[in-house]
Design an enzyme around this catalytic site. Structure first.
Site, PDB file in Angstrom:
ATOM      1  N   ARG A  48       0.847  -1.189   0.000  1.00 30.77           N
ATOM      2  CA  ARG A  48       0.000   0.000   0.000  1.00 30.77           C
ATOM      3  C   ARG A  48       0.875   1.228   0.000  1.00 30.77           C
ATOM      4  O   ARG A  48       2.071   1.146   0.134  1.00 30.77           O
ATOM      5  CB  ARG A  48      -0.915  -0.023   1.211  1.00 30.77           C
ATOM      6  CG  ARG A  48      -0.179  -0.449   2.517  1.00 30.77           C
ATOM      7  CD  ARG A  48      -0.536   0.273   3.752  1.00 30.77           C
ATOM      8  NE  ARG A  48      -0.438   1.698   3.643  1.00 30.77           N
ATOM      9  CZ  ARG A  48       0.663   2.419   3.813  1.00 30.77           C
ATOM     10  NH1 ARG A  48       1.820   1.834   4.043  1.00 30.77           N
ATOM     11  NH2 ARG A  48       0.618   3.723   3.712  1.00 30.77           N
ATOM     12  N   GLY A  49       0.212   2.369  -0.244  1.00 28.76           N
ATOM     13  CA  GLY A  49       0.989   3.602  -0.410  1.00 28.76           C
ATOM     14  C   GLY A  49       1.159   3.866  -1.889  1.00 28.76           C
ATOM     15  O   GLY A  49       1.571   2.956  -2.632  1.00 28.76           O
ATOM     16  N   ALA A  50       0.844   5.042  -2.355  1.00 33.03           N
ATOM     17  CA  ALA A  50       0.777   5.294  -3.796  1.00 33.03           C
ATOM     18  C   ALA A  50       2.026   4.840  -4.564  1.00 33.03           C
ATOM     19  O   ALA A  50       1.919   4.019  -5.486  1.00 33.03           O
ATOM     20  CB  ALA A  50       0.480   6.781  -4.028  1.00 33.03           C
ATOM     21  N   ARG A  91      -7.331  -0.748  -7.150  1.00 34.65           N
ATOM     22  CA  ARG A  91      -7.745   0.342  -6.252  1.00 34.65           C
ATOM     23  C   ARG A  91      -7.864   1.614  -7.089  1.00 34.65           C
ATOM     24  O   ARG A  91      -7.091   1.816  -8.030  1.00 34.65           O
ATOM     25  CB  ARG A  91      -6.738   0.561  -5.104  1.00 34.65           C
ATOM     26  CG  ARG A  91      -6.652  -0.586  -4.113  1.00 34.65           C
ATOM     27  CD  ARG A  91      -5.732  -0.259  -2.935  1.00 34.65           C
ATOM     28  NE  ARG A  91      -6.343   0.659  -1.981  1.00 34.65           N
ATOM     29  CZ  ARG A  91      -5.680   1.267  -1.006  1.00 34.65           C
ATOM     30  NH1 ARG A  91      -4.363   1.078  -0.882  1.00 34.65           N
ATOM     31  NH2 ARG A  91      -6.289   2.075  -0.158  1.00 34.65           N
ATOM     32  N   GLN A 198      -2.888   2.621   9.860  1.00 42.72           N
ATOM     33  CA  GLN A 198      -1.575   2.682   9.222  1.00 42.72           C
ATOM     34  C   GLN A 198      -0.587   3.499  10.069  1.00 42.72           C
ATOM     35  O   GLN A 198       0.619   3.240  10.067  1.00 42.72           O
ATOM     36  CB  GLN A 198      -1.669   3.315   7.828  1.00 42.72           C
ATOM     37  CG  GLN A 198      -2.299   2.439   6.764  1.00 42.72           C
ATOM     38  CD  GLN A 198      -3.787   2.638   6.608  1.00 42.72           C
ATOM     39  OE1 GLN A 198      -4.476   2.924   7.592  1.00 42.72           O
ATOM     40  NE2 GLN A 198      -4.311   2.473   5.411  1.00 42.72           N
ATOM     41  N   ASP A 239      -2.073  10.647  -2.303  1.00 38.72           N
ATOM     42  CA  ASP A 239      -2.366   9.544  -3.227  1.00 38.72           C
ATOM     43  C   ASP A 239      -2.692  10.040  -4.618  1.00 38.72           C
ATOM     44  O   ASP A 239      -2.539   9.297  -5.594  1.00 38.72           O
ATOM     45  CB  ASP A 239      -3.524   8.707  -2.670  1.00 38.72           C
ATOM     46  CG  ASP A 239      -3.105   7.986  -1.399  1.00 38.72           C
ATOM     47  OD1 ASP A 239      -3.195   8.592  -0.319  1.00 38.72           O
ATOM     48  OD2 ASP A 239      -2.632   6.845  -1.509  1.00 38.72           O
ATOM     49  N   ASN A 249      -5.716  12.199   0.179  1.00 34.71           N
ATOM     50  CA  ASN A 249      -4.882  11.417   1.080  1.00 34.71           C
ATOM     51  C   ASN A 249      -5.803  10.639   2.012  1.00 34.71           C
ATOM     52  O   ASN A 249      -7.028  10.745   1.947  1.00 34.71           O
ATOM     53  CB  ASN A 249      -3.916  12.326   1.845  1.00 34.71           C
ATOM     54  CG  ASN A 249      -2.783  11.557   2.500  1.00 34.71           C
ATOM     55  OD1 ASN A 249      -2.072  10.792   1.857  1.00 34.71           O
ATOM     56  ND2 ASN A 249      -2.636  11.737   3.799  1.00 34.71           N
ATOM     57  N   LYS A 250      -5.210   9.873   2.896  1.00 27.37           N
ATOM     58  CA  LYS A 250      -5.998   9.019   3.785  1.00 27.37           C
ATOM     59  C   LYS A 250      -7.099   9.801   4.501  1.00 27.37           C
ATOM     60  O   LYS A 250      -6.891  10.938   4.933  1.00 27.37           O
ATOM     61  CB  LYS A 250      -5.061   8.389   4.821  1.00 27.37           C
ATOM     62  CG  LYS A 250      -5.692   7.391   5.766  1.00 27.37           C
ATOM     63  CD  LYS A 250      -6.454   6.283   5.065  1.00 27.37           C
ATOM     64  CE  LYS A 250      -5.653   5.617   4.015  1.00 27.37           C
ATOM     65  NZ  LYS A 250      -6.432   4.843   3.045  1.00 27.37           N
TER      66      LYS A 250
HETATM   67  C1  LIG Z   1       3.354   7.752   0.082  1.00 26.57           C
HETATM   68  S1  LIG Z   1       1.723   7.408  -0.331  1.00 26.57           S
HETATM   69  C2  LIG Z   1       1.093   7.123   1.258  1.00 26.57           C
HETATM   70  C3  LIG Z   1      -0.381   7.326   1.308  1.00 26.57           C
HETATM   71  O1  LIG Z   1      -1.072   6.126   0.936  1.00 26.57           O
HETATM   72  C4  LIG Z   1      -1.921   5.768   2.015  1.00 26.57           C
HETATM   73  O2  LIG Z   1      -3.095   5.156   1.622  1.00 26.57           O
HETATM   74  P1  LIG Z   1      -3.236   3.541   1.745  1.00 26.57           P
HETATM   75  O3  LIG Z   1      -2.599   3.142   3.037  1.00 26.57           O
HETATM   76  O4  LIG Z   1      -4.734   3.328   1.697  1.00 26.57           O
HETATM   77  O5  LIG Z   1      -2.528   2.991   0.527  1.00 26.57           O
HETATM   78  C5  LIG Z   1      -2.179   7.072   2.718  1.00 26.57           C
HETATM   79  O6  LIG Z   1      -3.121   7.860   2.044  1.00 26.57           O
HETATM   80  C6  LIG Z   1      -0.803   7.662   2.691  1.00 26.57           C
HETATM   81  O7  LIG Z   1      -0.692   9.015   2.962  1.00 26.57           O
END
Ligand SMILES: CSC[C@H]1O[C@H](OP(=O)(O)O)[C@H](O)[C@@H]1O
Length: 352
Positions: A48-50, A91, A198, A239, A249-250
């Site tokens: 996960r994470g963009a 996603r 997270q 994201d 973002n989250k």
């Molecule tokens: C460096 S991108 C990190 C970004 O991604 C996370 O979302 P997810 O955990 O659902 O993939 C979150 O928005 C973070 O800030």
């Protein structure tokens, strides 16, 4: 340089993924051998994470296409197009997924008429290039953020934008991890970040491993800490950043941005150019992933919401660019980001 965890690693016969759903209790790895397995790993936030999602998808194309090496060129091409489309359905919000898959599509088109083995080699070279580019970007973002953190001591962050969401240093966490290596110590407050935690599970784990002073807080505590003068700066990841600088973002990031503005605290969004989507005009057009209610309802190993009660679980929200003090990229710092400032990042050159 601190040893760092590699969230996505090409192993020739499989892609090795750090299973982020198992952290912090277990540091375990998945061996991904098909596009379906990669799709599932992205969907379940094992990776996960963009930026990490983009890198994983690129390697997902590579590992799937090795299975078609000995087919006819026509079968190979058909499978390649299908795989790229398929991984793009995992996603909807992180634009790096689509940016990376577009890069792989461009490689495919540039390899028209080439042998399957040569196309596989070109796809792998592109995936490795994407990974290296994102690693360089994270370091540059960290350097740029450090110029903004002179004299600052305490940082609040939301969700996880560390090395396991990207490559090596991360985006929002990069000045903290780079700073640690240089004897610059920050105190970090990490929002636990409901419902998938997270911040509590991943940011606290990464920063503890790096020896950083990190404190987990619940998502409803940021305002009090700001009111008490305990937060100097807020840094978050992103994201998808729209052409006008609005940032997805989250979920919960927007609330933190409003609190930071009210308390006069700088609110920085950190991200590579690969997270900017200039084809999306504003944050209103960013697709927001809605995830299963069970992530909210069963968050603590037991049901916490009565049967039959509605649950809404958007995974992201959008912070209007007017609330962003600066958008920090590898190509520079965009103060008070707007359409002009975002466009200036690309003046004369597209994201590599
Ligand atoms: C460096 S991108 C990190 C970004 O991604 C996370 O979302 P997810 O955990 O659902 O993939 C979150 O928005 C973070 O800030």
């Amino acid at each position: 340089m601190n040893s760092y965890i590699v969230p996505v690693e090409w192993k020739d016969t499989y892609v090795r993924l750090l299973d982020q759903t198992a952290l912090p209790e277990r540091e375990t790895y998945l061996e991904i051998r098909t596009a379906e397995e990669m799709w599932d790993a992205i969907k379940r936030l094992c990776v996960r994470g963009a930026p990490a999602i983009g890198i994983a998808a690129a390697y997902g194309v590579c590992i799937e296409m090795k299975r078609y090496m000995d087919r006819t060129e026509k079968e190979y091409r058909a499978a390649l197009e299908k795989t790229i489309r398929y991984l793009g359905t995992s996603r909807p919000t992180a634009v790096n997924l689509f940016w990376a898959l577009e890069k792989m599509k461009q490689v495919s088109e540039a390899c028209e008429g080439k042998r399957n083995a040569d196309v596989c080699a070109a796809l792998l070279a592109e995936a490795r290039s994407i990974e290296k580019r994102e690693e360089r970007a994270c370091i540059a973002i960290g350097e740029n953020l450090l110029t903004l953190l002179q004299g600052k001591k305490t940082i609040l962050t939301h969700c996880n934008a560390g090395g396991i969401a990207t490559v090596r240093y991360g985006t929002a966490l990069s000045p903290i991890l780079l700073g640690k290596e240089r004897g610059i110590d920050f105190k970090v407050y990490a929002d636990e970040t409901r419902p998938l935690l997270q911040g509590a599970r991943l940011t606290a784990w990464e920063l503890q491993k790096a020896g950083v002073d990190v404190t987990v807080i619940t998502d409803n505590m940021a305002g009090m800490l700001m009111a008490q003068g305990k937060i100097d700066t807020v840094i978050v990841g992103c994201d998808r950043v729209a052409a006008n600088g609005d940032a997805a973002n989250k979920i919960g990031t927007y609330s933190v941005a409003v609190l930071a503005r009210y308390h006069g605290i700088p609110f920085y969004v950190a991200g590579p150019l690969s997270t900017i989507d200039r084809r999306t005009p504003t944050g209103r057009e960013i697709p927001i992933e809605e995830r299963a209610p069970g992530e909210v309802v069963n968050g603590f190993g037991r049901r916490t919401v009565p049967e039959g009660v509605n649950v809404y679980n958007p995974a992201f929200d959008v912070t209007p660019h007017e609330l962003i003090t600066a958008f920090v990229t590898e190509r520079g710092i965009v103060e008070r980001p707007d359409e002009e400032g975002i466009a200036a990042l690309f003046a004369g050159r597209e994201a590599e």
